[in-house]
Structure formats: structure tokens, C-alpha cells
Write an enzyme that holds these catalytic residues in place. Structure first.
Site, PDB file in Angstrom:
ATOM      1  N   LYS A   9       0.837  -1.202   0.000  1.00 13.95           N
ATOM      2  CA  LYS A   9       0.000   0.000   0.000  1.00 13.95           C
ATOM      3  C   LYS A   9       0.873   1.254   0.000  1.00 13.95           C
ATOM      4  O   LYS A   9       2.078   1.197   0.254  1.00 13.95           O
ATOM      5  CB  LYS A   9      -0.914   0.004   1.228  1.00 13.95           C
ATOM      6  CG  LYS A   9      -0.175   0.035   2.566  1.00 13.95           C
ATOM      7  CD  LYS A   9      -1.149  -0.040   3.724  1.00 13.95           C
ATOM      8  CE  LYS A   9      -0.394  -0.017   5.054  1.00 13.95           C
ATOM      9  NZ  LYS A   9      -1.323  -0.063   6.209  1.00 13.95           N
ATOM     10  N   ARG A  59      -9.499   0.050  15.746  1.00 12.28           N
ATOM     11  CA  ARG A  59      -9.427   0.858  14.525  1.00 12.28           C
ATOM     12  C   ARG A  59     -10.494   0.378  13.546  1.00 12.28           C
ATOM     13  O   ARG A  59     -11.462   1.074  13.292  1.00 12.28           O
ATOM     14  CB  ARG A  59      -8.006   0.742  13.933  1.00 12.28           C
ATOM     15  CG  ARG A  59      -7.654   1.775  12.913  1.00 12.28           C
ATOM     16  CD  ARG A  59      -6.183   1.731  12.549  1.00 12.28           C
ATOM     17  NE  ARG A  59      -5.763   0.445  11.963  1.00 12.28           N
ATOM     18  CZ  ARG A  59      -4.547   0.219  11.492  1.00 12.28           C
ATOM     19  NH1 ARG A  59      -3.613   1.149  11.578  1.00 12.28           N
ATOM     20  NH2 ARG A  59      -4.238  -0.946  10.956  1.00 12.28           N
ATOM     21  N   TYR A 115      14.089  31.197   4.695  1.00 13.60           N
ATOM     22  CA  TYR A 115      12.906  31.978   5.052  1.00 13.60           C
ATOM     23  C   TYR A 115      12.835  32.294   6.544  1.00 13.60           C
ATOM     24  O   TYR A 115      13.206  31.471   7.384  1.00 13.60           O
ATOM     25  CB  TYR A 115      11.637  31.211   4.675  1.00 13.60           C
ATOM     26  CG  TYR A 115      11.342  31.183   3.193  1.00 13.60           C
ATOM     27  CD1 TYR A 115      11.265  32.357   2.450  1.00 13.60           C
ATOM     28  CD2 TYR A 115      11.110  29.974   2.548  1.00 13.60           C
ATOM     29  CE1 TYR A 115      10.971  32.325   1.088  1.00 13.60           C
ATOM     30  CE2 TYR A 115      10.807  29.922   1.190  1.00 13.60           C
ATOM     31  CZ  TYR A 115      10.749  31.099   0.472  1.00 13.60           C
ATOM     32  OH  TYR A 115      10.459  31.066  -0.874  1.00 13.60           O
ATOM     33  N   MET A 153       9.895  24.770  -0.120  1.00 14.99           N
ATOM     34  CA  MET A 153       9.099  23.847  -0.924  1.00 14.99           C
ATOM     35  C   MET A 153       9.975  22.952  -1.785  1.00 14.99           C
ATOM     36  O   MET A 153       9.726  21.749  -1.910  1.00 14.99           O
ATOM     37  CB  MET A 153       8.122  24.609  -1.817  1.00 14.99           C
ATOM     38  CG  MET A 153       7.215  23.697  -2.621  1.00 14.99           C
ATOM     39  SD  MET A 153       6.034  24.579  -3.670  1.00 14.99           S
ATOM     40  CE  MET A 153       4.970  25.321  -2.424  1.00 14.99           C
TER      41      MET A 153
END
Length: 368
Positions: free
Chosen positions: A38, A136, A264, A313
Site C-alpha cells: 500500500k 481501529r 525563510y 518547498m
């Protein structure tokens, strides 16, 4: 060392083969093996991994959602595929592609039974999921009578397996709880099987379960993270080989002075002169904002360089002061020489999150 020239995820299928045989060695030769593929095979490449596991002799594969199974079928994968978390909206597609659903609630069970009947299915294989403590997904012990009565005289579906999932198999401090889960599963499955006119498979062990509780292997085991080279504990990591290596290069080197900032928001301000390198990957590639500001390191020529400043990013910056390197040199973000476990833990996260978060825009290359 060969320069990669860009950011790539190198997938070592020989490592996968090693891990598969190592985990196989922990179980009885007659016990079936299910490989979990998965989430793009834990962030790598589900098709390449599935094809390799099929070649190696895996008995089953597992995905989370129907669309993942469809992609494997369309790539030519023929081995049985268990869909762990199917949704009603995809049942018709699931049947069309010969995928096998986990039925985990009365709603899902009833809905799939109707769909199988409407589509004229006979003995369609399904898997019944039981909740033994993870809380779950899964039926409870109270649902046994509902399940048995619902199956009486039914020809549209056939139970291929009964299974459950361990909550803390990697934590030996929780051994008592894990054993209680195994006993609960034994009780539930032993109550159902005699009421069927056939014997479905049973399975509940994940990777850490295979390693720590082989006595509960039943008819099949399931492995995800172990196949990709991580055993949830340092001792087992030594026996496994990471399949995925995230590589990049140095785009540019800067010399900065004392009191200069990097990135940043001026998140990093140097107290002394430093040498930094900018690398072409960032949070859009799966290296999240939890890294940076000296949380996380990359490897350059065998030496660790801490990530500094805020992750951008498309870029991260690392401190290469004292490391002999140049622009264009290869950088290992994680892999066989610098573990994803080490990188993940430095930012208080887990290997699973780091591996599965690698963006699909990162080019995949293969070794076999």
C-alpha cells in the site's frame, strides 16, 4: 561514486529480495506470506515491488484502497490482492478487477454481500477483519452470531481468511497485551470456523509479530515495513537492508559570515562563519517542515551535514562546514548508509511517515 545529477529515489530490488528471504526464514515453510504494498509500496514503487514479490513467490499482496489494487492489476499483477480498507462506492470495481475485500463491519459486510449477489458472483473470496484491541477497524466478538447467520446458505461469497492486527508487537513491554490479543483472536476464530463447512486461513502477525511472536503465525503472515528494510528495533534493522535510498546533489555552495541568516524567516542565524550547501528537494518532495533548524542530517561523502533554516518547498540548506565537497556532488538523504530511521527520529516522527511521504515527482530509479 556515480553522480545522480538530480534528486532520485533509488529502489534496490536486491535488498527487497534479501529482506523477503530473511523474514521467510522466521516462519514455517508452509506458512503463506503476504507482502504489503500500500501507499506506493511504502513510498517506493508499488508496481516494481509487487512484480518482484510475485517473482519471489509471495502468496498474497495487500493494499489499503481499491484504486491501488486496480493499478496493480492493470500492470499485470496476478497474485491475490487483499484490499484492507475498501469503501462501498468501489465494490463493483473491486469485483471487476478480482480484488479481495476486507469486510470489517456489519454495514460493509451487508453491502458487499448484496453487490456480490447483484453481480452474480459465486464463492467470491472475502476476508473478515476482527478487532482484538487496536480499536481501529474490525468486527467484535459480539458480531460472531451475525456473521455466522449471514453466511448460512450464502453462495455469493466465501470466507478466504479471518484476521486481526496487533497493536504493539514491536514493544516487548506490551507483551501481556499482545498475548491477550492473540488469545482473543484464537477465541473468535475458533468459534466461527467449526460453523463453516470449510476452513479459511487465519493471520494476524505483522513484521514485528513475525519476529517476536512466531508461535502465532497461523496460516499466513503479513509484512510491510520489514520488506522495505526496517524492523522497528535496532537489532532487527541490522538483519535488513533498506530498499529505498533518497539521493540528491549540491546545487550551490555559500560562504556566510557571522550573524548572517539562511532561508525563510531568518530561522537560522550563524554565530560564526559557515559554509552551506543548497540541495534541490524540499517539503514538496516529502522532507517536511518538521526538519530543519538542526533537526535532521544528510550524508555527504560519509560525513553528516545538519539541515539548517526552514525547509523550503523545493530546497533545503545544510551546514557543510569542514566537509570537503563541491557543487554537483552526491548527497544521501537517507538509505543504506544513512538510515531513514535516524532521519525520522531526529524530527520526532517515524520511518513510515518519512518513507511514504516521498513525493511522486521524485524520479524513481531501480537496481536489480
Amino acid at each position: 561514486m556515480t553522480k545522480v545529477g538530480e534528486t532520485v529515489l533509488e529502489i534496490d530490488l536486491r535488498a527487497l529480495e534479501h529482506n523477503y528471504y530473511y523474514l521467510r526464514s522466521k516462519i514455517d515453510p508452509k506458512t503463506k506470506f503476504l507482502g504489503v504494498v500500500k501507499a506506493f509500496a511504502y513510498g517506493s514503487d508499488s508496481i516494481a515491488i509487487a512484480k518482484k514479490l510475485e517473482t519471489l513467490g509471495a502468496d498474497y499482496l495487500a493494499v489499503a484502497y481499491t484504486a491501488e489494487g486496480v493499478a496493480l492489476r492493470e500492470a499485470g499483477i496476478e497474485v491475490p490482492i487483499l484490499v484492507l480498507h475498501p469503501q462501498e462506492v468501489s465494490f463493483a470495481t473491486l469485483i471487476e478487477k478480482c480484488l479481495e475485500p476486507s469486510l470489517y463491519s456489519r454495514t460493509i459486510f451487508t453491502s458487499f454481500l448484496k453487490m456480490a449477489k447483484d453481480l452474480g458472483q459465486s464463492d467470491y473470496p472475502v476476508h473478515l477483519k476482527f478487532n482484538t484491541g487496536l480499536n481501529r477497524l474490525g468486527f467484535g466478538e459480539k458480531d460472531i452470531d451475525f456473521i455466522v447467520s449471514s453466511l448460512e446458505g450464502v453462495e455469493h461469497i466465501k470466507v478466504s481468511s479471518l484476521f486481526s492486527h496487533l497493536a504493539a508487537s514491536e514493544d516487548l513491554n506490551e507483551k501481556e497485551f499482545t498475548i491477550s490479543q492473540i488469545r482473543q483472536f484464537e477465541k473468535i476464530s475458533s468459534a466461527i470456523i467449526p460453523k463453516l463447512n470449510y476452513r479459511p486461513k487465519r493471520h494476524m502477525l505483522n513484521t514485528s509479530g513475525i519476529i517476536n511472536y512466531p508461535e502465532a503465525q497461523y496460516d499466513m503472515v503479513r509484512s510491510g515495513i520489514g520488506l522495505y528494510g526496517y524492523g522497528n528495533e535496532a537489532a532487527e534493522d541490522e538483519n535488513l537492508i533498506p530498499v529505498a535510498t533518497l539521493k540528491t546533489i549540491i546545487s550551490q555552495i555559500h560562504k556566510i559570515g557571522a550573524n548572517e541568516s539562511v532561508g525563510y524567516n531568518r530561522a537560522f542565524v550563524s554565530k560564526t562563519p559557515k559554509v552551506t550547501a543548497t540541495l534541490p528537494l524540499g517539503h514538496a518532495d516529502g522532507i517536511g517542515r518538521q526538519y530543519g533548524n538542526r533537526k535532521g542530517e544528510v550524508s555527504i561523502h560519509g560525513k553528516l551535514a545538519p539541515i539548517i533554516g526552514n525547509v523550503c518547498m523545493d530546497m533545503i540548506m545544510v551546514d557543510i562546514t569542514g566537509i570537503d565537497c563541491k557543487e554537483g556532488d552526491e548527497v544521501i538523504v537517507f538509505g543504506q548508509e544513512h538510515s531513514a530511521e535516524a532521519l525520522a527520529s531526529s524530527a520526532n516522527t517515524i520511518t513510515y511517515e518519512l518513507l511514504t511521504g516521498i513525493s511522486q515527482r521524485v524520479k524513481r530509479i531501480y537496481k536489480d
